[in-house]
Motif scaffolding. Structure first.
Motif, PDB file in Angstrom:
ATOM      1  N   UNK A  52      15.268  40.240  66.265  1.00  0.00           N
ATOM      2  CA  UNK A  52      14.060  41.053  66.408  1.00  0.00           C
ATOM      3  C   UNK A  52      13.144  40.800  65.216  1.00  0.00           C
ATOM      4  N   UNK A  53      11.923  40.402  65.527  1.00  0.00           N
ATOM      5  CA  UNK A  53      10.964  40.108  64.461  1.00  0.00           C
ATOM      6  C   UNK A  53      10.424  41.415  63.884  1.00  0.00           C
ATOM      7  N   UNK A  54      10.041  41.395  62.612  1.00  0.00           N
ATOM      8  CA  UNK A  54       9.608  42.648  61.967  1.00  0.00           C
ATOM      9  C   UNK A  54       8.302  43.196  62.544  1.00  0.00           C
ATOM     10  N   UNK A  55       8.115  44.466  62.345  1.00  0.00           N
ATOM     11  CA  UNK A  55       6.938  45.155  62.865  1.00  0.00           C
ATOM     12  C   UNK A  55       5.730  44.911  61.975  1.00  0.00           C
ATOM     13  N   UNK A  56       4.572  45.314  62.446  1.00  0.00           N
ATOM     14  CA  UNK A  56       3.387  45.380  61.575  1.00  0.00           C
ATOM     15  C   UNK A  56       3.097  46.853  61.248  1.00  0.00           C
ATOM     16  N   UNK A  57       2.084  47.084  60.417  1.00  0.00           N
ATOM     17  CA  UNK A  57       1.790  48.457  59.961  1.00  0.00           C
ATOM     18  C   UNK A  57       1.450  49.389  61.118  1.00  0.00           C
ATOM     19  N   UNK A  58       0.744  48.842  62.086  1.00  0.00           N
ATOM     20  CA  UNK A  58       0.353  49.656  63.240  1.00  0.00           C
ATOM     21  C   UNK A  58       1.571  50.141  64.021  1.00  0.00           C
ATOM     22  N   UNK A  59       2.594  49.265  64.124  1.00  0.00           N
ATOM     23  CA  UNK A  59       3.831  49.653  64.820  1.00  0.00           C
ATOM     24  C   UNK A  59       4.451  50.889  64.161  1.00  0.00           C
ATOM     25  N   UNK A  60       4.439  50.895  62.831  1.00  0.00           N
ATOM     26  CA  UNK A  60       5.014  52.044  62.115  1.00  0.00           C
ATOM     27  C   UNK A  60       4.203  53.299  62.427  1.00  0.00           C
ATOM     28  N   UNK A  61       2.877  53.185  62.295  1.00  0.00           N
ATOM     29  CA  UNK A  61       2.002  54.344  62.570  1.00  0.00           C
ATOM     30  C   UNK A  61       2.215  54.880  63.986  1.00  0.00           C
ATOM     31  N   UNK A  62       2.283  53.945  64.934  1.00  0.00           N
ATOM     32  CA  UNK A  62       2.441  54.369  66.330  1.00  0.00           C
ATOM     33  C   UNK A  62       3.788  55.047  66.569  1.00  0.00           C
ATOM     34  N   UNK A  63       4.844  54.487  65.998  1.00  0.00           N
ATOM     35  CA  UNK A  63       6.186  55.056  66.202  1.00  0.00           C
ATOM     36  C   UNK A  63       6.285  56.432  65.549  1.00  0.00           C
ATOM     37  N   UNK A  64       5.690  56.567  64.367  1.00  0.00           N
ATOM     38  CA  UNK A  64       5.679  57.883  63.705  1.00  0.00           C
ATOM     39  C   UNK A  64       4.853  58.878  64.535  1.00  0.00           C
ATOM     40  N   UNK A  65       3.757  58.393  65.123  1.00  0.00           N
ATOM     41  CA  UNK A  65       2.931  59.291  65.947  1.00  0.00           C
ATOM     42  C   UNK A  65       3.708  59.799  67.160  1.00  0.00           C
ATOM     43  N   UNK A  66       4.583  58.954  67.728  1.00  0.00           N
ATOM     44  CA  UNK A  66       5.325  59.359  68.926  1.00  0.00           C
ATOM     45  C   UNK A  66       6.554  60.191  68.565  1.00  0.00           C
ATOM     46  N   UNK A  67       7.374  59.665  67.659  1.00  0.00           N
ATOM     47  CA  UNK A  67       8.685  60.283  67.397  1.00  0.00           C
ATOM     48  C   UNK A  67       8.777  61.023  66.058  1.00  0.00           C
ATOM     49  N   UNK A  68       7.680  61.075  65.297  1.00  0.00           N
ATOM     50  CA  UNK A  68       7.678  61.832  64.050  1.00  0.00           C
ATOM     51  C   UNK A  68       7.484  63.323  64.312  1.00  0.00           C
ATOM     52  N   UNK A  69       7.081  64.041  63.257  1.00  0.00           N
ATOM     53  CA  UNK A  69       7.057  65.500  63.356  1.00  0.00           C
ATOM     54  C   UNK A  69       5.731  66.128  63.732  1.00  0.00           C
ATOM     55  N   UNK A  70       4.662  65.318  63.943  1.00  0.00           N
ATOM     56  CA  UNK A  70       3.352  65.939  64.160  1.00  0.00           C
ATOM     57  C   UNK A  70       3.328  66.866  65.376  1.00  0.00           C
ATOM     58  N   UNK A  71       3.901  66.410  66.463  1.00  0.00           N
ATOM     59  CA  UNK A  71       3.872  67.230  67.668  1.00  0.00           C
ATOM     60  C   UNK A  71       4.737  68.493  67.515  1.00  0.00           C
TER      61      UNK A  71
END
Ligand code: NAI
Ligand code: NA
Length: 396
Positions: free
Chosen positions: A180-199
């Motif tokens: 699996x190739x590494x993510x870019x910065x946007x991937x991190x932001x998007x994943x945090x937006x979905x599965x992080x604590x904001x919601x």
């Protein structure tokens, strides 16, 4: 119709209403067999239809006689098409709750939206007044942000370096190398937006501002840590960044609940076969080795055993809730046991397609996966006609 499993990749396209019902009844029986828990009486479960969320709803209702409101996002049945399993699970849960004289209502919609949040608040106001426990158990690949309208997609990628290790296709049993190739910065932001604590924070703010949280209300969200072998793709990957965010959000929510003396916790749970975890590379191989070892030791648990123990031995003991150095509840203690992890690491090194059926619990994995969809459950007559069109009465 006669309903059979139809697999496509990591999902099963069909689900069995009777099998899902039996699954729920088995979980209810387990909770009842463990005795009463002095837990919350009015419980909101966000992500209530499968996995840990369903187990939380069942434990609340049948362990503590709680009234429950469940929020989930499931496919209703249509002519010739079965509903998603969480739909049939919830139907079975509501029916069983009704027979036991327990209040249970459900909302089927996007929990990330403002609309579902206000529908939930309206329902609490109308029927229950206030809630004393909120379980946050969403697992989703996407989230439409309620303010920006942006559709965020989470990804499961390593950060920084390319990751290569073993994985298993649990349908075929073939062990292969995955890269699996590494993510870019946007991937991190998007994943945090979905599965992080904001919601989670948005839910708790909305509930608090609407006055529907009781004094001393508690909220719990679920996280995962896991072993060294899965670290690059899990805890130190994009999803791990989201879990870090979720875990730090607990402290912010607790601050916000100060006026009502409320508290937010994250519970770190054990790795289990659910729809969410089956889609993560490497995890199924880890789980099949882990299951074999934990079953041999007698420490294996499913979602219901985990959550029943979380409620009875951590959340509602009458004493303070034990947490680790990062403030997290640990119910993954038996998985993370040193001897268990040492054995997994040893077996991992030598795991091949040929030896996995012996050293790992591949069959256990497969049957747990089928069980998620209501297949392979003892006591269900799969040759009989099943009514796939059954609907949840009063579903919002
Ligand atoms: P699951 O896939 O069984 O359940 C997800 C639930 O979220 C379902 O009720 C589904 O209907 C609901 N949902 C998804 N998107 C939604 C949306 N937009 N609106 C409303 N409801 C929505 O997942 P599982 O495994 O029970 O995961 C729950 C939590 O537990 C997650 O935070 C996960 O990371 C965590 N966890 C899972 C572990 C595992 O091995 N499965 C281990 C430790 C923690
Ligand atoms: Na869940």
């Amino acid at each position: 119709m006669i309903i059979e499993p139809r697999m496509r990749g990591f999902i099963c396209l069909t689900s069995h209403p009777k099998g899902c019902e039996q699954n729920v009844l088995n979980q209810i029986d387990y909770v009842k067999s463990q005795g009463k828990i002095a837990g919350a009486k009015k419980v909101l479960v966000i992500g209530a239809s499968t996995g840990f969320g369903l187990a939380s709803r069942i434990t609340s209702a049948f362990g503590s006689d709680a009234a429950t409101i469940g929020v989930f996002f499931e496919k209703a049945p249509a002519a010739g098409k079965t509903a998603s399993p969480g739909y049939y699970n919830s139907l079975a849960f509501e029916a069983a709750a009704g027979r036991a004289g327990l209040y249970a209502k459900s909302i089927n919609g996007d929990a990330f939206s403002n609309e579902v949040k206000s529908q939930t608040i309206d329902l609490i106001k109308a029927d229950l007044g206030q809630i004393d426990l909120v379980i946050y158990s969403l697992a989703s690949p996407v989230r439409q942000h309620p303010v920006s309208g942006v559709l965020h997609r989470s990804v499961l990628k390593p950060i920084g370096d390319t990751f290569s290790d073993k994985t298993v296709d649990f349908h075929t049993g073939i062990v292969s190398e995955v890269t699996i190739t590494p993510c870019n910065d946007e991937d991190i932001e998007n994943t945090v937006a979905v599965m992080g604590g904001e919601d989670w924070q948005m839910w708790m703010d909305a509930l608090l501002n609407a006055g529907v949280l009781a004094d001393g209300a508690m909220t719990v969200a679920y996280s995962y840590i896991g072993p060294k072998v899965t670290e690059p793709v899990y805890r130190k990957g994009t999803i791990g960044m989201a879990k870090d965010h979720l875990e730090s959000t607990a402290f912010k929510i607790t601050e916000g609940l100060a006026n009502i003396g409320g508290k937010a916790f994250v519970s770190v749970n054990k790795a289990l076969v659910t729809q969410a975890s089956s889609a993560i590379p490497v995890i199924p191989l880890y789980i099949s080795l882990l299951y074999k070892i934990m079953k041999a030791k007698g420490t294996h648990e499913g979602c219901i055993e985990q959550i029943q123990r979380l409620f009875s031995a951590r959340l509602y003991t009458n004493g303070t809730i034990p947490v680790d150095e990062k403030g997290r509840i640990r119910i993954d203690d038996w998985e993370m046991d040193e001897a268990v992890q040492k054995e997994v690491a040893e077996l991992w090194k030598g795991a091949t397609t040929e030896n996995l059926p012996g050293i790992g619990d591949l069959n256990g994995y497969k049957s747990d996966f089928l069980n998620l969809f209501g297949f392979g459950i003892d006591g269900v007559d799969y040759a009989a006609e099943a009514n796939e069109l059954v609907e949840i009465p009063g579903l919002i």
